[in-house]
Design a protein around this motif. Structure first.
Motif, PDB file in Angstrom:
ATOM      1  N   GLY A 162       0.844  -1.102  -0.008  1.00 43.10           N
ATOM      2  CA  GLY A 162       0.144   0.074  -0.097  1.00 43.10           C
ATOM      3  C   GLY A 162       0.815   1.503  -0.047  1.00 43.10           C
ATOM      4  N   LEU A 163       1.876   1.193   0.863  1.00 44.21           N
ATOM      5  CA  LEU A 163       2.800   2.444   0.766  1.00 44.21           C
ATOM      6  C   LEU A 163       4.001   2.551  -0.441  1.00 44.21           C
ATOM      7  CD1 LEU A 163       4.124   1.961   4.404  1.00 44.21           C
ATOM      8  CD2 LEU A 163       2.656   3.973   3.485  1.00 44.21           C
ATOM      9  N   PHE A 164       4.198   1.660  -1.004  1.00 39.14           N
ATOM     10  CA  PHE A 164       5.005   1.701  -2.356  1.00 39.14           C
ATOM     11  C   PHE A 164       4.109   1.975  -3.375  1.00 39.14           C
ATOM     12  CE2 PHE A 164       7.883  -2.024  -0.262  1.00 39.14           C
ATOM     13  CZ  PHE A 164       8.862  -0.836   0.351  1.00 39.14           C
ATOM     14  N   ALA A 165       2.822   1.809  -3.439  1.00 36.31           N
ATOM     15  CA  ALA A 165       2.068   2.078  -4.483  1.00 36.31           C
ATOM     16  C   ALA A 165       1.568   3.790  -4.654  1.00 36.31           C
ATOM     17  CB  ALA A 165       0.727   1.600  -4.291  1.00 36.31           C
ATOM     18  N   LEU A 182       6.554  -7.442  -3.608  1.00 40.58           N
ATOM     19  CA  LEU A 182       6.855  -7.673  -5.037  1.00 40.58           C
ATOM     20  C   LEU A 182       6.301  -9.097  -5.473  1.00 40.58           C
ATOM     21  CD1 LEU A 182       9.255  -5.629  -6.743  1.00 40.58           C
ATOM     22  CD2 LEU A 182       7.047  -5.025  -6.443  1.00 40.58           C
ATOM     23  N   ARG A 183       7.122 -10.154  -4.676  1.00 39.78           N
ATOM     24  CA  ARG A 183       6.603 -11.317  -5.209  1.00 39.78           C
ATOM     25  C   ARG A 183       5.380 -11.881  -4.886  1.00 39.78           C
ATOM     26  NH1 ARG A 183      12.063 -12.087  -2.887  1.00 39.78           N
ATOM     27  NH2 ARG A 183      13.488 -12.343  -4.583  1.00 39.78           N
ATOM     28  N   SER A 184       4.670 -11.271  -3.851  1.00 45.97           N
ATOM     29  CA  SER A 184       3.276 -11.630  -3.347  1.00 45.97           C
ATOM     30  C   SER A 184       2.450 -11.290  -4.321  1.00 45.97           C
ATOM     31  CB  SER A 184       3.035 -10.986  -2.036  1.00 45.97           C
ATOM     32  OG  SER A 184       3.035  -9.545  -2.054  1.00 45.97           O
ATOM     33  N   SER A 205      -0.009  -1.397  -8.767  1.00 43.75           N
ATOM     34  CA  SER A 205       0.805  -0.308  -9.076  1.00 43.75           C
ATOM     35  C   SER A 205       2.299  -0.342  -8.593  1.00 43.75           C
ATOM     36  CB  SER A 205       0.332   1.039  -8.326  1.00 43.75           C
ATOM     37  OG  SER A 205      -1.072   1.355  -9.206  1.00 43.75           O
ATOM     38  N   ALA A 206       2.564  -1.048  -7.354  1.00 41.08           N
ATOM     39  CA  ALA A 206       3.783  -1.307  -6.686  1.00 41.08           C
ATOM     40  C   ALA A 206       4.482  -2.044  -7.612  1.00 41.08           C
ATOM     41  CB  ALA A 206       3.733  -1.679  -5.391  1.00 41.08           C
ATOM     42  N   LEU A 207       3.975  -3.038  -8.269  1.00 32.00           N
ATOM     43  CA  LEU A 207       4.363  -4.297  -8.951  1.00 32.00           C
ATOM     44  C   LEU A 207       5.100  -3.398 -10.166  1.00 32.00           C
ATOM     45  CD1 LEU A 207       5.364  -7.416  -9.344  1.00 32.00           C
ATOM     46  CD2 LEU A 207       3.113  -7.386 -10.687  1.00 32.00           C
ATOM     47  N   LEU A 208       4.047  -2.857 -11.070  1.00 28.47           N
ATOM     48  CA  LEU A 208       4.769  -2.341 -12.383  1.00 28.47           C
ATOM     49  C   LEU A 208       5.425  -0.946 -12.354  1.00 28.47           C
ATOM     50  CD1 LEU A 208       1.489  -3.598 -14.363  1.00 28.47           C
ATOM     51  CD2 LEU A 208       3.783  -4.647 -14.053  1.00 28.47           C
ATOM     52  N   GLN A 209       5.202  -0.372 -11.189  1.00 31.53           N
ATOM     53  CA  GLN A 209       5.883   1.143 -11.220  1.00 31.53           C
ATOM     54  C   GLN A 209       7.022   1.244 -10.315  1.00 31.53           C
ATOM     55  OE1 GLN A 209       2.094   3.356 -10.452  1.00 31.53           O
ATOM     56  NE2 GLN A 209       2.235   3.987 -12.561  1.00 31.53           N
TER      57      GLN A 209
END
Length: 215
Positions: free
Chosen positions: A26-29, A68-70, A110-114
């Motif tokens: 949630g924070l990384f996004a 990211l893995r999750s 969003s965190a995964l792709l950005q």
């Protein structure tokens, strides 16, 4: 008589780890990963900083990669569709799951792709690319192709990139158009890009013809 306070339930190791990963995603996004501290993650999860370190002794980098893995593990499963029925129907079902993940876990998506930032490493790049490769392999498998040529491989991977971009734009646009319209639009784009490639590649031409004739 004062009602008794609800009993405190200690979380299992897996439950606590999941809680921390969800807080981190949630924070990384919404902020650049380098701007997120372990204190921020601890506060978001309602735990202490030492507890975060207990689960992720490698610090923020380890936590970031685990988060990211999750998300990546869930996205990989979206295209794992039984090979039953017409291909476009199968593709629609896979996209339904993919877009449902985007809708329900927009922060994680969003965190995964950005995730490009100072914490990006060859490992994080591999995690993101692994999702794309898994999706491409599933699609080629559904197409019944064991030895795809260069143009077909590029076409499928370009379409997957377009799906990712459309999903991120959809989030930016307030989740419009409705999911079913977005899904149908993306399926139509898949047929369109195959048709364009078919004019240059006999292998793709055969597939495109079979695809449009079967619906």
């Amino acid at each position: 008589m004062t009602p008794a306070a609800p009993a405190y339930r200690r979380l299992s190791v897996e439950e606590r780890r999941t809680q921390l990963l969800e807080a981190a995603l949630g924070l990384f996004a919404h902020r650049a990963p380098e701007d997120v501290s372990l204190d921020d993650v601890a506060e978001a999860a309602g735990v202490s900083r030492p507890l975060v370190y207990r689960y992720f002794p490698g610090g923020k980098q380890q936590l970031y990669e685990a988060a990211l893995r999750s998300a990546a593990d869930e996205l990989r499963q979206c295209f794992d569709e039984p090979r039953e029925g017409p291909l476009l129907i199968r593709l629609s079902r896979a996209l339904d799951r993919y877009l449902a993940f985007v809708d329900q876990h927009d922060a994680g998506f969003s965190a995964l792709l950005q995730g490009g930032s100072v914490v990006e490493t060859s490992r994080t790049t591999a995690i993101v690319d692994g999702v794309r490769r898994a999706a491409a392999e599933h699609i080629l498998s559904h197409l019944g192709v064991t030895e795809p040529g260069l143009r077909l491989r590029m076409t499928v991977r370009m379409w997957i990139t377009a799906v990712e971009a459309a999903s991120l734009i959809w989030l930016d646009e307030g989740k419009q158009p409705p999911l079913d319209e977005l899904r149908d639009w993306l399926v139509e784009q898949f047929v369109a890009v195959l048709t364009v490639t078919a004019a240059r590649d006999p292998q793709t031409a055969t597939l495109a013809q079979a695809l449009t004739s079967s619906g």
